[in-house]
Design a protein around this motif. Structure first.
Motif, PDB file in Angstrom:
ATOM      1  N   VAL A  36      -0.628 -12.826   7.818  1.00  0.00           N
ATOM      2  CA  VAL A  36       0.241 -13.508   6.857  1.00  0.00           C
ATOM      3  C   VAL A  36       0.574 -12.593   5.680  1.00  0.00           C
ATOM      4  O   VAL A  36       1.737 -12.508   5.250  1.00  0.00           O
ATOM      5  N   ALA A  37      -0.439 -11.901   5.147  1.00  0.00           N
ATOM      6  CA  ALA A  37      -0.204 -10.991   4.020  1.00  0.00           C
ATOM      7  C   ALA A  37       0.816  -9.914   4.382  1.00  0.00           C
ATOM      8  O   ALA A  37       1.708  -9.592   3.588  1.00  0.00           O
ATOM      9  N   LEU A  38       0.690  -9.374   5.581  1.00  0.00           N
ATOM     10  CA  LEU A  38       1.609  -8.314   6.006  1.00  0.00           C
ATOM     11  C   LEU A  38       3.013  -8.862   6.239  1.00  0.00           C
ATOM     12  O   LEU A  38       4.007  -8.219   5.871  1.00  0.00           O
ATOM     13  N   PRO A 110     -12.954  -1.674   8.455  1.00  0.00           N
ATOM     14  CA  PRO A 110     -12.703  -0.666   7.410  1.00  0.00           C
ATOM     15  C   PRO A 110     -11.233  -0.574   7.016  1.00  0.00           C
ATOM     16  O   PRO A 110     -10.921  -0.320   5.839  1.00  0.00           O
ATOM     17  N   LEU A 111     -10.317  -0.795   7.973  1.00  0.00           N
ATOM     18  CA  LEU A 111      -8.896  -0.767   7.627  1.00  0.00           C
ATOM     19  C   LEU A 111      -8.516  -1.951   6.731  1.00  0.00           C
ATOM     20  O   LEU A 111      -7.632  -1.834   5.878  1.00  0.00           O
ATOM     21  N   ALA A 112      -9.200  -3.083   6.922  1.00  0.00           N
ATOM     22  CA  ALA A 112      -8.957  -4.230   6.056  1.00  0.00           C
ATOM     23  C   ALA A 112      -9.363  -3.906   4.612  1.00  0.00           C
ATOM     24  O   ALA A 112      -8.661  -4.266   3.657  1.00  0.00           O
ATOM     25  N   TYR A 113     -10.484  -3.209   4.467  1.00  0.00           N
ATOM     26  CA  TYR A 113     -10.897  -2.790   3.118  1.00  0.00           C
ATOM     27  C   TYR A 113      -9.936  -1.743   2.548  1.00  0.00           C
ATOM     28  O   TYR A 113      -9.629  -1.750   1.350  1.00  0.00           O
ATOM     29  N   LEU A 114      -9.461  -0.843   3.405  1.00  0.00           N
ATOM     30  CA  LEU A 114      -8.501   0.161   2.950  1.00  0.00           C
ATOM     31  C   LEU A 114      -7.205  -0.502   2.484  1.00  0.00           C
ATOM     32  O   LEU A 114      -6.613  -0.090   1.470  1.00  0.00           O
ATOM     33  N   PHE A 115      -6.762  -1.532   3.206  1.00  0.00           N
ATOM     34  CA  PHE A 115      -5.573  -2.276   2.803  1.00  0.00           C
ATOM     35  C   PHE A 115      -5.782  -2.918   1.435  1.00  0.00           C
ATOM     36  O   PHE A 115      -4.875  -2.935   0.589  1.00  0.00           O
ATOM     37  N   ALA A 116      -6.993  -3.456   1.212  1.00  0.00           N
ATOM     38  CA  ALA A 116      -7.295  -4.048  -0.098  1.00  0.00           C
ATOM     39  C   ALA A 116      -7.213  -2.989  -1.201  1.00  0.00           C
ATOM     40  O   ALA A 116      -6.712  -3.258  -2.304  1.00  0.00           O
ATOM     41  N   VAL A 117      -7.682  -1.778  -0.904  1.00  0.00           N
ATOM     42  CA  VAL A 117      -7.591  -0.686  -1.881  1.00  0.00           C
ATOM     43  C   VAL A 117      -6.126  -0.371  -2.194  1.00  0.00           C
ATOM     44  O   VAL A 117      -5.752  -0.155  -3.344  1.00  0.00           O
ATOM     45  N   ILE A 118      -5.290  -0.372  -1.158  1.00  0.00           N
ATOM     46  CA  ILE A 118      -3.867  -0.097  -1.360  1.00  0.00           C
ATOM     47  C   ILE A 118      -3.230  -1.169  -2.235  1.00  0.00           C
ATOM     48  O   ILE A 118      -2.512  -0.870  -3.191  1.00  0.00           O
ATOM     49  N   ILE A 119      -3.515  -2.435  -1.932  1.00  0.00           N
ATOM     50  CA  ILE A 119      -2.892  -3.544  -2.654  1.00  0.00           C
ATOM     51  C   ILE A 119      -3.412  -3.636  -4.092  1.00  0.00           C
ATOM     52  O   ILE A 119      -2.659  -3.944  -5.012  1.00  0.00           O
ATOM     53  N   PHE A 120      -4.702  -3.374  -4.285  1.00  0.00           N
ATOM     54  CA  PHE A 120      -5.293  -3.496  -5.618  1.00  0.00           C
ATOM     55  C   PHE A 120      -5.413  -2.131  -6.302  1.00  0.00           C
ATOM     56  O   PHE A 120      -6.249  -1.958  -7.195  1.00  0.00           O
ATOM     57  N   GLU A 121      -4.581  -1.189  -5.909  1.00  0.00           N
ATOM     58  CA  GLU A 121      -4.621   0.157  -6.480  1.00  0.00           C
ATOM     59  C   GLU A 121      -4.452   0.131  -8.003  1.00  0.00           C
ATOM     60  O   GLU A 121      -5.144   0.826  -8.737  1.00  0.00           O
ATOM     61  N   SER A 147       0.127   4.339   4.024  1.00  0.00           N
ATOM     62  CA  SER A 147       0.021   2.887   3.858  1.00  0.00           C
ATOM     63  C   SER A 147       0.765   2.147   4.967  1.00  0.00           C
ATOM     64  O   SER A 147       0.302   1.113   5.459  1.00  0.00           O
ATOM     65  N   LYS A 148       1.916   2.677   5.379  1.00  0.00           N
ATOM     66  CA  LYS A 148       2.675   2.037   6.451  1.00  0.00           C
ATOM     67  C   LYS A 148       1.927   2.129   7.779  1.00  0.00           C
ATOM     68  O   LYS A 148       1.913   1.170   8.559  1.00  0.00           O
ATOM     69  N   ILE A 149       1.279   3.262   8.020  1.00  0.00           N
ATOM     70  CA  ILE A 149       0.479   3.422   9.236  1.00  0.00           C
ATOM     71  C   ILE A 149      -0.674   2.420   9.244  1.00  0.00           C
ATOM     72  O   ILE A 149      -0.954   1.781  10.263  1.00  0.00           O
ATOM     73  N   VAL A 150      -1.339   2.304   8.095  1.00  0.00           N
ATOM     74  CA  VAL A 150      -2.457   1.363   7.971  1.00  0.00           C
ATOM     75  C   VAL A 150      -1.978  -0.063   8.237  1.00  0.00           C
ATOM     76  O   VAL A 150      -2.609  -0.831   8.977  1.00  0.00           O
ATOM     77  N   GLU A 151      -0.840  -0.434   7.646  1.00  0.00           N
ATOM     78  CA  GLU A 151      -0.322  -1.782   7.809  1.00  0.00           C
ATOM     79  C   GLU A 151       0.029  -2.096   9.261  1.00  0.00           C
ATOM     80  O   GLU A 151      -0.316  -3.160   9.777  1.00  0.00           O
TER      81      GLU A 151
END
Length: 323
Positions: A36-38, A110-121, A147-151
């Motif tokens: 949903v977030a994506l 770990p990618l979910a945590y990385l996404f959180a880092v991107i969003i809360f940068e 970031s696009k690759i991660v998403e």
């Protein structure tokens, strides 16, 4: 013997107790919240006030890693040997649904945590939260395509995790209520629905200053469609068991008519989780009206309904075997 509501001693023994039901709920919720977030992020239009991220995106980025972590912790503890869990991360058998699920989760978490880092940068930089994360946020900022690759990877993995929660049960061939190809699709759909509801709820409660009313309405439409899609899936599940005949038909009949499990299904899954949000959508939220109180109520009943569905499938599947 583990149980949640009342004794099941008169039935079969419960080998997969309530932590498994909660784990399946939380894993599905995490996958749904991420998807949903994506979807909101990819369909997001920058607001005039200059806000970059919508409340619903931040909500998903927060919910997804936390819920999958709590769910995995419950799973590890329920296995009985938490200190030996690392072996399942080393020895893979890709003929096993469990091994495939572990591989998915090992990539997804770990990618979910990385996404959180991107969003809360911005918050990480501004408030110096978790200084160890600041180099990661700088790296992502300096290499935007990352970031696009991660998403993209996360969206595919989230779908995999959502489906896996159903395959984990459907691979058990001896239990008719579990051994059906409909279960992975049903769990993916209900997990997506709980993700919509949770993102709305967390967005409204925690990120109201970033709230985009249009995105809330957009998610209300998605949630209603997901709930409506669950109804034929549940019907197909039980009709398939009925027409299969024998033990499967008997298990389906027992699960729908016997004791507390029948009440949980008809009142909790169908009444609370399906009919109530449809009623709210057609009355108080007609034409997707923006009424905060009803939106929160709608989100809560959807989440409760999905919890009931997971509990019902896990327990009734073990109790009613058609024997």
């Amino acid at each position: 013997m583990n149980n949640m509501w009342g004794s099941v001693a008169q039935y079969n023994e419960i080998y997969w107790p309530w932590p498994i039901a909660v784990y399946l709920f939380l894993a599905g919720l995490s996958a749904g919240a991420m998807m949903v977030a994506l979807l909101v992020k990819w369909n997001y239009h920058k607001k005039q006030d200059g806000s970059i991220w919508d409340a619903m995106v931040k909500a998903g980025a927060l919910v997804a890693p936390i819920t999958i972590t709590v769910g995995l912790a419950l799973l590890v503890l329920d296995l009985g040997k938490p200190l030996s869990f690392y072996w399942i991360l080393i020895k893979y058998n890709f003929g096993s649904v469990m091994s495939i699920g572990v591989a998915l989760l090992l990539l997804y978490t770990p990618l979910a945590y990385l996404f959180a880092v991107i969003i809360f940068e911005e918050e990480i930089e501004k408030y110096k939260i978790l200084a160890i994360l600041r180099p990661i946020s700088r790296l992502i900022r300096s290499f935007a395509p990352l970031s696009k690759i991660v998403e993209t990877a996360l969206f595919g993995l989230a779908i995999g995790v959502g489906i896996y929660t159903g395959f984990l049960l459907s691979a058990i061939t001896k239990l008719p209520l579990w051994n059906t190809p409909i279960l992975p699709i049903l769990f993916l759909t209900s997990g997506f629905s709980s993700g919509v509801a949770t993102n709305i709820l967390v967005g409204l409660l925690c990120f109201k200053h970033l709230l985009n009313e249009d995105n809330v309405k957009y998610l209300l439409v998605m949630d209603l469609r997901a709930v409506l899609f669950e109804i034929p899936l549940i019907a197909i599940l039980f009709l398939g068991l009925y027409f299969e005949g024998g033990a499967s038909a008997l298990a389906a009949k027992q699960a729908l008519t016997t004791g507390q499990y029948a009440l949980i299904f008809w009142l909790g899954v169908v009444g609370l989780g399906l009919l109530t949000p449809i009623t709210i959508a057609l009355t108080a939220l007609k034409n997707h009206a923006y009424r905060v109180g009803y939106i929160i109520a709608n989100s809560l009943v959807v989440i409760c309904g999905v919890v009931m569905l997971r509990y019902y499938i896990v327990y009734a599947g073990q109790v009613f075997t058609g024997a």
